[in-house]
Design an enzyme around this catalytic site. Structure first.
Site, PDB file in Angstrom:
ATOM      1  N   CYS A   1     -47.438  67.297  66.944  1.00  0.00           N
ATOM      2  CA  CYS A   1     -48.073  66.040  67.355  1.00  0.00           C
ATOM      3  C   CYS A   1     -47.386  65.378  68.543  1.00  0.00           C
ATOM      4  O   CYS A   1     -47.967  64.505  69.189  1.00  0.00           O
ATOM      5  CB  CYS A   1     -48.098  65.058  66.190  1.00  0.00           C
ATOM      6  N   SER A   2     -46.146  65.726  68.811  1.00  0.00           N
ATOM      7  CA  SER A   2     -45.427  65.100  69.922  1.00  0.00           C
ATOM      8  C   SER A   2     -45.532  65.918  71.215  1.00  0.00           C
ATOM      9  O   SER A   2     -44.856  65.602  72.201  1.00  0.00           O
ATOM     10  CB  SER A   2     -43.957  64.899  69.562  1.00  0.00           C
TER      11      SER A   2
END
Ligand code: CO8
Length: 368
Positions: A149-150
Site C-alpha cells: 500500500c505504500s
C-alpha cells in the site's frame, strides 16, 4: 538543493462497479451452496450494513464484475494476453499517465524515468514499467517496485531523490492496482475490502516547471516488520508439493491487529515528519491519507490535527473506490487538490503491509 514538484495527476477507473448489496448477495449465495453441501464450520452470511459501518466502503470499481459476482467462480475473468499485446496493467497505466501528462502540459518524450510502483505485478519481467515506457514513448529508463500500500509514496521519494540529485529532470510514478485478482472474494472477513484502479503522477524539477504545481518539501519512508498483512504467492509456487488453490497465496490479514498497530505508528510518523520540517499541524490545508478504513482515517486525522478534521480537510474516496492499495492516497490527492491556493500546504500519507508508511509534505506553488 534542487526541489521536485508534482505537476500532473491522472486516474484510470474501470467501467464496472460492485455495490455492497451486490457483493453480499453473491457471497451469501456462495455460502448457502457451501453450507448445503455440508461446509464445516458453516459459513455465516455477510452483511452490507456491517461492511459500511466497519470500513466506510459502499462500492468498488473492478475490471470484471461478472466473474467476481458469479457464486460458482468469485474471481475476475481476465483473458490471457498474447506476448505481443500490452499487459492489462500497462494499459491501465497508459490511460492514467496520459491524463497526468496532459495536466502537466508535457509530451511523453520529456519523461526520463517511469516507476511502476504497485502491490502486485502482472509478470516478473520484462518489467511492467518498461512496457509502459514503450507504450508511452518515454525516454531514459523504467523499473518496477513494490512496497504494497505504500508503493506510491515510496515511489515519489525515489523519483524526487533522483530529481533532487540531478540524475533526471522528469519522472512518472504510476500505480496500477488490480486488487480484485489478489483478493479472496470467498472470505467473509475481507471480501469487501479492495477495488481496481490506476493512478499516475508526473514529477518535475521545480525550477523547470512553469504552471501550477505541488512542490515537494520533504519525503519520509519507514518500514517495520509485521506478519499481519501477507501473501505467500511468488515464483516458488510451482516448487511446492501442494499446488492447489492455497488460501495463503491470496491477500491475508489480521485486520483487527493491523488496525491497532498501524494507527499509532502512522500518527507518530506524521507528527515526527511535520515536526522535523517545522510544519505545524494547523499549517496543513489538506491531508490526503491512505484509503483503507474510514474509522482509521478519522483517528489519524484527529491525532495529527488535535481535533476532528472536516471532510474538506481530509477527503475520503474509499466509499466509492474501496481500498485500492497504493493508489488510494493518490486518488484523494488527484480529486481533491485543485482548490488549494498558492502557499497552501498538504500531506500525502500511505500505510499498509510491511508494515510500511510513507509521507510527502507539499506546498501549492506556481501561478493561481
Ligand atoms: N459481514 C458481517 N459480519 C462480519 C463480516 C461480514 N463481511 N466480517 C466480519 N464480521 C463479523 C465478525 O464475525 C465479528 O463478529 P463477532 O464480533 O460476533 O465475532 C465482527 O464482525 C467483527 O469482526 P472483525 O473484528 O474482523 O471486524 P473489524 O471491526 O476489525 O473490521 C476490518 C474489519 C474492516 C477489516 C478492519 O479490521 C480493518 O479495516 N482493519 C485494517 C485493515 C487495513 O488497513 N489493512 C490494510 C491492508 S491493505 C495493504 O497493506 C496492501 C496489501 C496489498 C494489496 C493486495 C491486493 C488484494
Amino acid at each position: 538543493m534542487r526541489k521536485a514538484a508534482i505537476t500532473g495527476s491522472g486516474v484510470f477507473t474501470p467501467a464496472q462497479t460492485i455495490t455492497n448489496d451486490e457483493l453480499v448477495a453473491a457471497f451469501n449465495a456462495f455460502a448457502d451452496t457451501q453450507n448445503a453441501a455440508g461446509a464445516e464450520p458453516p459459513i455465516p452470511h455477510s452483511s452490507a450494513a456491517f461492511i459500511t459501518s466497519a470500513s466506510g466502503i459502499e462500492r468498488r470499481y473492478v475490471l470484471d464484475k461478472e466473474g467476481v459476482l458469479d457464486p460458482d467462480r468469485m474471481y475476475p475473468r481476465l483473458p490471457a494476453r498474447a506476448d505481443d499485446d500490452p499487459s492489462v496493467m500497462a494499459e491501465m497505466a497508459r490511460d492514467a499517465c496520459n491524463a497526468a501528462l496532459a495536466m502537466a502540459g508535457l509530451e511523453a518524450c520529456q519523461i526520463q524515468a517511469v516507476l511502476c510502483a504497485a502491490s502486485n505485478h502482472e509478470r516478473a519481467y520484462p518489467a511492467i514499467a518498461i512496457e509502459i515506457q514503450n507504450l508511452l514513448g518515454t525516454t531514459g529508463f523504467a523499473f518496477d517496485m513494490n512496497v504494497a500500500c505504500s508503493s506510491a509514496t515510496f515511489g515519489i521519494q525515489a523519483a524526487a531523490d533522483m530529481i533532487r540529485a540531478g540524475s533526471i529532470d522528469r519522472a512518472i510514478v504510476v500505480n496500477p492496482e488490480i486488487c480484485s485478482a489478489h483478493l479472496e472474494w470467498r472470505d467473509r472477513d475481507c471480501h469487501f475490502i479492495f477495488g481496481d484502479v490506476c493512478t499516475a503522477l508526473v514529477l518535475e524539477a521545480d525550477d523547470l516547471a512553469q504552471g501550477p504545481r505541488f512542490t515537494i518539501e520533504s519525503t519520509r519512508c519507514a518500514t517495520q516488520f509485521s506478519n499481519n498483512i501477507r501473501n505467500n504467492d511468488g515464483f516458488l509456487r510451482r516448487t511446492r508439493d501442494q499446488m492447489e488453490d492455497r488460501r495463503d497465496m491470496q491477500f491475508m490479514q489480521n485486520g483487527r491487529k493491523v488496525f491497532k498497530e498501524v494507527l499509532p505508528m502512522v500518527s507518530r510518523h506524521i507528527a515526527d515528519h511535520l515536526d522535523s520540517e517545522g510544519v505545524q499541524p494547523d499549517d496543513l490545508t489538506r491531508l490526503w491519507l491512505h484509503q483503507a478504513n474510514k474509522t482509521m482515517n478519522d483517528f489519524i486525522g484527529k491525532k495529527v490535527l488535535g481535533r476532528a478534521p472536516t471532510p474538506e480537510e481530509q477527503p475520503n474516496i474509499l466509499q466509492d473506490h474501496a481500498n485500492t492499495s497504493s493508489a488510494g492516497s493518490i486518488i484523494a490527492f488527484a480529486k481533491h487538490s485543485a482548490d488549494l491556493a498558492p502557499g497552501d500546504k498538504g500531506l500525502i500519507c500511505s500505510f499498509g503491509a510491511g508494515y510500511s508508511v510513507g509521507s510527502v509534505v507539499v506546498t501549492r506553488s506556481g501561478p493561481a
